[in-house]
Design an enzyme around this catalytic site. Sequence first.
Site, short mmCIF file in Angstrom:
data_model
loop_
_atom_site.label_atom_id
_atom_site.label_comp_id
_atom_site.label_asym_id
_atom_site.label_seq_id
_atom_site.Cartn_x
_atom_site.Cartn_y
_atom_site.Cartn_z
CG ASP A 427 89.71 129.52 -14.40
OD1 ASP A 427 89.41 129.62 -15.58
OD2 ASP A 427 89.77 130.46 -13.61
CG ASP A 636 88.23 133.11 -11.20
OD1 ASP A 636 88.35 132.32 -12.14
OD2 ASP A 636 88.33 134.33 -11.31
CG ASP A 640 86.08 128.63 -13.93
OD1 ASP A 640 86.45 128.17 -15.01
OD2 ASP A 640 86.55 129.66 -13.41
N1 LIG Z 1 83.51 141.08 -20.21
C1 LIG Z 1 84.31 140.75 -21.23
N2 LIG Z 1 84.92 141.69 -21.98
C2 LIG Z 1 85.72 141.36 -22.99
N3 LIG Z 1 85.99 140.11 -23.33
C3 LIG Z 1 85.43 139.10 -22.64
C4 LIG Z 1 84.56 139.38 -21.54
N4 LIG Z 1 84.17 138.20 -21.04
C5 LIG Z 1 84.77 137.26 -21.77
N5 LIG Z 1 85.50 137.79 -22.74
C6 LIG Z 1 86.27 137.08 -23.73
O1 LIG Z 1 85.87 135.74 -23.76
C7 LIG Z 1 86.97 134.89 -23.44
C8 LIG Z 1 86.52 133.72 -22.67
O2 LIG Z 1 86.02 134.13 -21.42
P1 LIG Z 1 85.85 133.13 -20.24
O3 LIG Z 1 85.23 133.89 -19.14
O4 LIG Z 1 85.16 131.91 -20.74
O5 LIG Z 1 87.32 132.67 -19.87
P2 LIG Z 1 88.49 133.49 -19.16
O6 LIG Z 1 87.96 134.13 -17.95
O7 LIG Z 1 89.20 134.34 -20.13
O8 LIG Z 1 89.53 132.39 -18.81
P3 LIG Z 1 89.47 131.30 -17.67
O9 LIG Z 1 88.51 130.28 -18.15
O10 LIG Z 1 90.84 130.80 -17.59
O11 LIG Z 1 89.04 131.98 -16.42
C9 LIG Z 1 87.94 135.78 -22.72
O12 LIG Z 1 89.24 135.32 -22.84
C10 LIG Z 1 87.73 137.11 -23.40
O13 LIG Z 1 88.48 137.17 -24.57
MG LIG Z 2 88.62 132.33 -14.40
#
Ligand SMILES: Nc1ncnc2c1ncn2[C@@H]1O[C@H](COP(=O)(O)OP(=O)(O)OP(=O)(O)O)[C@@H](O)[C@H]1O
Ligand SMILES: [Mg+2]
Length: 860
Positions: A427, A636, A640
């Site tokens: 991830d 994490d 995921d």
């Molecule tokens: N709490 C939040 N505030 C603002 N944007 C968010 C929030 N949660 C998610 N997003 C948006 O949604 C997108 C996708 O989130 P997701 O949690 O699926 O993946 P990530 O954590 O960015 O990446 P990874 O999968 O690599 O951990 C993020 O990149 C962000 O742009």
């Molecule tokens: Mg992550």
Amino acid sequence: MAGGGENRRGASDTALEESLLLSEETAAIRSSGGKSETRKKWEKTYLDVLGVCCSAEVALVESLLARLDGVRAVSVVVPSRTVIVEHDPAAVSQSRIVKVLNGAGLEASVRAYGSSGIISRWPSPYIVAAGALLLASSFRWLFPPLQWLALVAAWAGAPPMLLRGFAAASRLSLDINILMLIAVVGAVALKDYTEAGLIVFLFTGAEWLETLACTKASAGMSSLMSMIPPKAVLAETGEIVNVRDLVVGDVIMVRAGEVVPVDGVVVEGQSEVDERSLTGESYPVPKQPMSEVWAGTLNLDGYISVRTSALAENSTVAKMEKLVEEAQNSRSKTQRLIDSCAKYYTPGVVVLGAGVSVLPLLLGAGDPERWLRLGLVLLVSACPCALVLSTPVATFCALLTAARIGILIKGGDILESLGEITAVAFDKTGTITRGEFSIHAFHAVGDKVQMAHLLYWISSIESKSSHPMAAALVDYGHSKSIQPKPENVTEFRILPGEGVHGVIHGRHVYIGNKRALARASSCHTAPEETKTMVGAHPKGGASVGYVICDGELVGVFSLSDDCRTGAAEAIQELRTMGISSVVMLTGDSAEAAMHAQEQLHAGVLDEIHSELLPADKVRLVGALKAKAGPTMMVGDGINDAPALAMADVGVSMGISGSAAAMETSHATLMSSDILRIPEAVRLGRRVRRTIAVNVVVSVVVKAAVLVLALAWRPLLWAAVLADVGTCLLVVLNSMLLLREGSKDGKVEACRATARSLEMRRSAQAQLADGAASSTASATSTNIESPAGGDCHCCQNQTSKSAEHLVAIDIPADDLKAASSRAPAKSGFTEEATGCDDTSMLMATSSSCASQGCCSGQVRT
Ligand SMILES: Nc1ncnc2c1ncn2[C@@H]1O[C@H](COP(=O)(O)OP(=O)(O)OP(=O)(O)O)[C@@H](O)[C@H]1O
Ligand SMILES: [Mg+2]
Ligand SMILES: [Zn+2]
């Protein structure tokens, strides 16, 4: 007594009490003041039981203890000869348990709190007597009557075998003790007294040696189990209380040199804490108010007071203990196979042995003595002891080693799967990157909403989210003197892969990526004006976020984070280990994914998939499994969790990662050291090799003895020696796993630097955090790392204007080409270049040289 103390008695705080009641019986004891309540209080007793040798005795121990009233659960850990009994001390005392076990000759004793286990290092008097008498009898050529001493030796050494054999026989089961006793009786019947004495001596002596060998494993286990002090001191009153009686919210004091007794948050004081017991990494982590501390970690210097955030039995280390215990009891594939074979093998060989010695006698075939001997040899060889031990001892030792270096593996099965891995999916946010975002730009769009309002909404809503971006946004609010009010937020929802939603003062607010924008407003692509607002950040690869209020775009921001120290090396290492595909799966934007890849150029990813929903991650892990074989997923976040469960081995990052990820994963990295990933795979491979060697040795030796007996002479003592000898060999071979893998000097040097940098970074961030929240006036929220990376001596993460490849799925060749165009810099040299950078990161005044990062010294 002041606040904390009253709470502890729990009568006034019903809401708190209710939540505690959910979590176990201790709450009941507390609410009753520990007296009138009649509910049982379960306690765990650890016993050293030297008589547990094969798994044959496991059933014996279990059936003996199951009969006792007040015993709830029994688990037997064969390799360390530990029996863990969960019982009600009021109904059945420790000494009663010990008595019952010793009644069956199992040599049990209660393990003292904090002791390293196995007590007797000296052979029992039975063994000594048998040995001495046997030695004396060897002088029978001087004085023939001395031969009787061999018989006495057999008699002197036999009592423990007799007791255990009798206990097994009374349960109608056949165990090694009975087989050996039959062999002794047979030898006596054949008037071969030396042989009889030798069998007893070899058998009991080898068992003792095995116990000795297990001491180390056992010590490892109990050090894991008894890290927590039994008492804690309440900060306000100085009262000493049982750790089990603490409730959430109590404030306790932890002085220098003491072990933190429960998980909690520092409310006062500053100090450095060694978290080695959890993370496997021994170095001081600075703590100040608001820092989290964990039970089992050591307060090195300074006084801190800690507000507890979990009950003792729910602390991270307690969960860890439970997992390790469970893991030891869970059987792996190989072990199940061996156990089911052994089930038929033993009776089969016993019947064969009986047949071989009796049938020729009945048929009147020549030399009945030879046949009898052959039958006895078969009997002795019927014990599949070494074969049965070959897997559990190896997995046990490996699990301990893993726990010691900060990898929590939830079972032997998983350990074996780890060794088979051929593909790894990472991830991005929080795994490859730190998950500590810095905000580059933040703008209000249009003139409907004031900046201050916007920030207030955002930080209030985001303080309900655990996403790394949320933390950065809340911090940003703090830096602009905005206090979040999460209590004003209703209808909070997480939109997986998109962002979050909440209603504040009647307004529907969405915060998230372009998916969220498309969902919440009429515009499906971001308006041109916003693009210029967030612009192209000089560092590139930023993620863009949108704020939508009642269907209208009102704010836009951009933020990015950097790769973890060691991420590139970890990927590189996986490659050199022959892992065929390493891919990245992220919910973040393609630009952000590419930004990460650029920083990682030392460790090229085969594929990058971005803008994924949790379901997409599951699908891609499935595809990877089908294409590249056994797959490991490292992640994490909540997003995921499904993919972690789907993978052959799902690894969650860190105790600070999301609980859902930790729950569904098969293994957890207690630290954020991503270099542990290749290490875990290596350990898995070592386990598989060790088990294979164990199985081959135990089968081949047994077969050799049988062939020898058939073809040449049935030597009883040789059969016994082969049996106990292979057991010992198997144990010793498995113990090699207790040593951590051979260390690559370079990787270690890099890790040492990574540690000190990581630690200072988080210390700095926490300081900034603390400052921001206490004064609400600090101007900087995120510490930007200089030059896009770290000390150059061990990292090559200099920022560079790399080509922009923004396709979602980028073919591996393109990526490799891109990375080869980037200026190559050797991994980690020992030059002192760029070391000044690190000084910016240092929370304390120590100079760079003292970190050992440039001089190549490794801090241990
Ligand atoms: N709490 C939040 N505030 C603002 N944007 C968010 C929030 N949660 C998610 N997003 C948006 O949604 C997108 C996708 O989130 P997701 O949690 O699926 O993946 P990530 O954590 O960015 O990446 P990874 O999968 O690599 O951990 C993020 O990149 C962000 O742009
Ligand atoms: Mg992550
Ligand atoms: Zn055996």
